[in-house]
Design a protein around this motif. Sequence first.
Motif, PDB file in Angstrom:
ATOM      1  N   MET A   1      -8.885   3.258  21.958  1.00  0.00           N
ATOM      2  CA  MET A   1      -7.532   2.781  22.078  1.00  0.00           C
ATOM      3  C   MET A   1      -6.901   3.392  23.321  1.00  0.00           C
ATOM      4  N   MET A   2      -5.916   2.689  23.857  1.00  0.00           N
ATOM      5  CA  MET A   2      -5.193   3.198  25.018  1.00  0.00           C
ATOM      6  C   MET A   2      -3.946   3.911  24.531  1.00  0.00           C
ATOM      7  N   VAL A   3      -3.744   5.129  25.033  1.00  0.00           N
ATOM      8  CA  VAL A   3      -2.560   5.919  24.730  1.00  0.00           C
ATOM      9  C   VAL A   3      -1.952   6.364  26.053  1.00  0.00           C
ATOM     10  N   VAL A   4      -0.652   6.196  26.182  1.00  0.00           N
ATOM     11  CA  VAL A   4       0.066   6.739  27.330  1.00  0.00           C
ATOM     12  C   VAL A   4       0.721   8.028  26.855  1.00  0.00           C
ATOM     13  N   LEU A   5       0.493   9.095  27.593  1.00  0.00           N
ATOM     14  CA  LEU A   5       1.024  10.404  27.257  1.00  0.00           C
ATOM     15  C   LEU A   5       1.974  10.831  28.363  1.00  0.00           C
ATOM     16  N   SER A   6       3.136  11.304  27.991  1.00  0.00           N
ATOM     17  CA  SER A   6       4.060  11.875  28.969  1.00  0.00           C
ATOM     18  C   SER A   6       4.511  13.238  28.461  1.00  0.00           C
ATOM     19  N   TYR A   7       4.804  14.123  29.396  1.00  0.00           N
ATOM     20  CA  TYR A   7       5.247  15.448  28.984  1.00  0.00           C
ATOM     21  C   TYR A   7       6.336  15.959  29.905  1.00  0.00           C
ATOM     22  N   ASP A   8       7.138  16.855  29.341  1.00  0.00           N
ATOM     23  CA  ASP A   8       8.184  17.544  30.079  1.00  0.00           C
ATOM     24  C   ASP A   8       8.114  19.005  29.656  1.00  0.00           C
ATOM     25  N   VAL A   9       7.737  19.846  30.582  1.00  0.00           N
ATOM     26  CA  VAL A   9       7.596  21.271  30.298  1.00  0.00           C
ATOM     27  C   VAL A   9       8.696  22.013  31.042  1.00  0.00           C
ATOM     28  N   ASP A  10       9.422  22.857  30.326  1.00  0.00           N
ATOM     29  CA  ASP A  10      10.494  23.650  30.921  1.00  0.00           C
ATOM     30  C   ASP A  10       9.887  24.690  31.860  1.00  0.00           C
ATOM     31  N   THR A  11      10.167  24.569  33.142  1.00  0.00           N
ATOM     32  CA  THR A  11       9.588  25.477  34.134  1.00  0.00           C
ATOM     33  C   THR A  11      10.639  26.415  34.720  1.00  0.00           C
ATOM     34  N   SER A  12      11.642  26.753  33.930  1.00  0.00           N
ATOM     35  CA  SER A  12      12.703  27.629  34.436  1.00  0.00           C
ATOM     36  C   SER A  12      12.252  29.089  34.564  1.00  0.00           C
ATOM     37  N   ASP A  13      11.071  29.401  34.045  1.00  0.00           N
ATOM     38  CA  ASP A  13      10.522  30.744  34.217  1.00  0.00           C
ATOM     39  C   ASP A  13       9.033  30.648  34.525  1.00  0.00           C
ATOM     40  N   SER A  14       8.420  31.772  34.835  1.00  0.00           N
ATOM     41  CA  SER A  14       7.004  31.762  35.224  1.00  0.00           C
ATOM     42  C   SER A  14       6.097  31.365  34.063  1.00  0.00           C
ATOM     43  N   ALA A  15       6.505  31.675  32.843  1.00  0.00           N
ATOM     44  CA  ALA A  15       5.703  31.275  31.679  1.00  0.00           C
ATOM     45  C   ALA A  15       5.671  29.751  31.561  1.00  0.00           C
ATOM     46  N   GLY A  16       6.788  29.109  31.870  1.00  0.00           N
ATOM     47  CA  GLY A  16       6.842  27.648  31.828  1.00  0.00           C
ATOM     48  C   GLY A  16       5.957  27.019  32.878  1.00  0.00           C
ATOM     49  N   ALA A  17       5.937  27.597  34.070  1.00  0.00           N
ATOM     50  CA  ALA A  17       5.058  27.084  35.134  1.00  0.00           C
ATOM     51  C   ALA A  17       3.595  27.200  34.716  1.00  0.00           C
ATOM     52  N   LYS A  18       3.266  28.274  34.039  1.00  0.00           N
ATOM     53  CA  LYS A  18       1.894  28.472  33.556  1.00  0.00           C
ATOM     54  C   LYS A  18       1.562  27.446  32.476  1.00  0.00           C
ATOM     55  N   ARG A  19       2.502  27.193  31.556  1.00  0.00           N
ATOM     56  CA  ARG A  19       2.288  26.181  30.514  1.00  0.00           C
ATOM     57  C   ARG A  19       2.113  24.797  31.133  1.00  0.00           C
ATOM     58  N   LEU A  20       2.894  24.501  32.156  1.00  0.00           N
ATOM     59  CA  LEU A  20       2.793  23.201  32.829  1.00  0.00           C
ATOM     60  C   LEU A  20       1.381  22.978  33.370  1.00  0.00           C
ATOM     61  N   ARG A  21       0.832  23.980  34.024  1.00  0.00           N
ATOM     62  CA  ARG A  21      -0.536  23.869  34.548  1.00  0.00           C
ATOM     63  C   ARG A  21      -1.549  23.683  33.419  1.00  0.00           C
ATOM     64  N   LYS A  22      -1.363  24.406  32.320  1.00  0.00           N
ATOM     65  CA  LYS A  22      -2.288  24.297  31.187  1.00  0.00           C
ATOM     66  C   LYS A  22      -2.207  22.917  30.534  1.00  0.00           C
ATOM     67  N   VAL A  23      -0.997  22.393  30.365  1.00  0.00           N
ATOM     68  CA  VAL A  23      -0.829  21.062  29.777  1.00  0.00           C
ATOM     69  C   VAL A  23      -1.526  20.026  30.646  1.00  0.00           C
ATOM     70  N   ALA A  24      -1.311  20.092  31.955  1.00  0.00           N
ATOM     71  CA  ALA A  24      -1.948  19.140  32.870  1.00  0.00           C
ATOM     72  C   ALA A  24      -3.466  19.242  32.786  1.00  0.00           C
ATOM     73  N   LYS A  25      -3.986  20.455  32.728  1.00  0.00           N
ATOM     74  CA  LYS A  25      -5.439  20.667  32.656  1.00  0.00           C
ATOM     75  C   LYS A  25      -6.017  20.053  31.378  1.00  0.00           C
ATOM     76  N   VAL A  26      -5.337  20.256  30.251  1.00  0.00           N
ATOM     77  CA  VAL A  26      -5.798  19.679  28.989  1.00  0.00           C
ATOM     78  C   VAL A  26      -5.805  18.157  29.095  1.00  0.00           C
ATOM     79  N   CYS A  27      -4.727  17.582  29.608  1.00  0.00           N
ATOM     80  CA  CYS A  27      -4.626  16.120  29.710  1.00  0.00           C
ATOM     81  C   CYS A  27      -5.689  15.536  30.641  1.00  0.00           C
TER      82      CYS A  27
END
Length: 96
Positions: free
Chosen positions: A1-27
């Motif tokens: 099946m086709m799934v469209v995934l979108s995400y919004d990660v709060d990058t207001s701190d360094s932990a958020g920037a790290k989560r953003l990279r991890k989310v992108a890598k998983v996707c």
Amino acid sequence: MMVVLSYDVDTSDSAGAKRLRKVAKVCEAYGCRVQNSVFELLIEPAQLVSLKARLTAVIDADKDSVRFYRLGSNWRPRVESLGRGLRFEQDDVLLL
């Protein structure tokens, strides 16, 4: 099946920037990036369950958001694009 995934990660701190990279890598392991925070995933239901579990472990549920849009198996007539397209479609044959 086709799934469209979108995400919004709060990058207001360094932990958020790290989560953003991890989310992108998983996707990237499951599908094709079509915009900065948008992926098209041609996956089986069991893979979707696995993806959700992996993303749940990465995101901060109080700050981040991940959305899934299920287009099903007959997704081609539901997808329309303007401008620059993908280099290849999800279900095309790719020879390396």
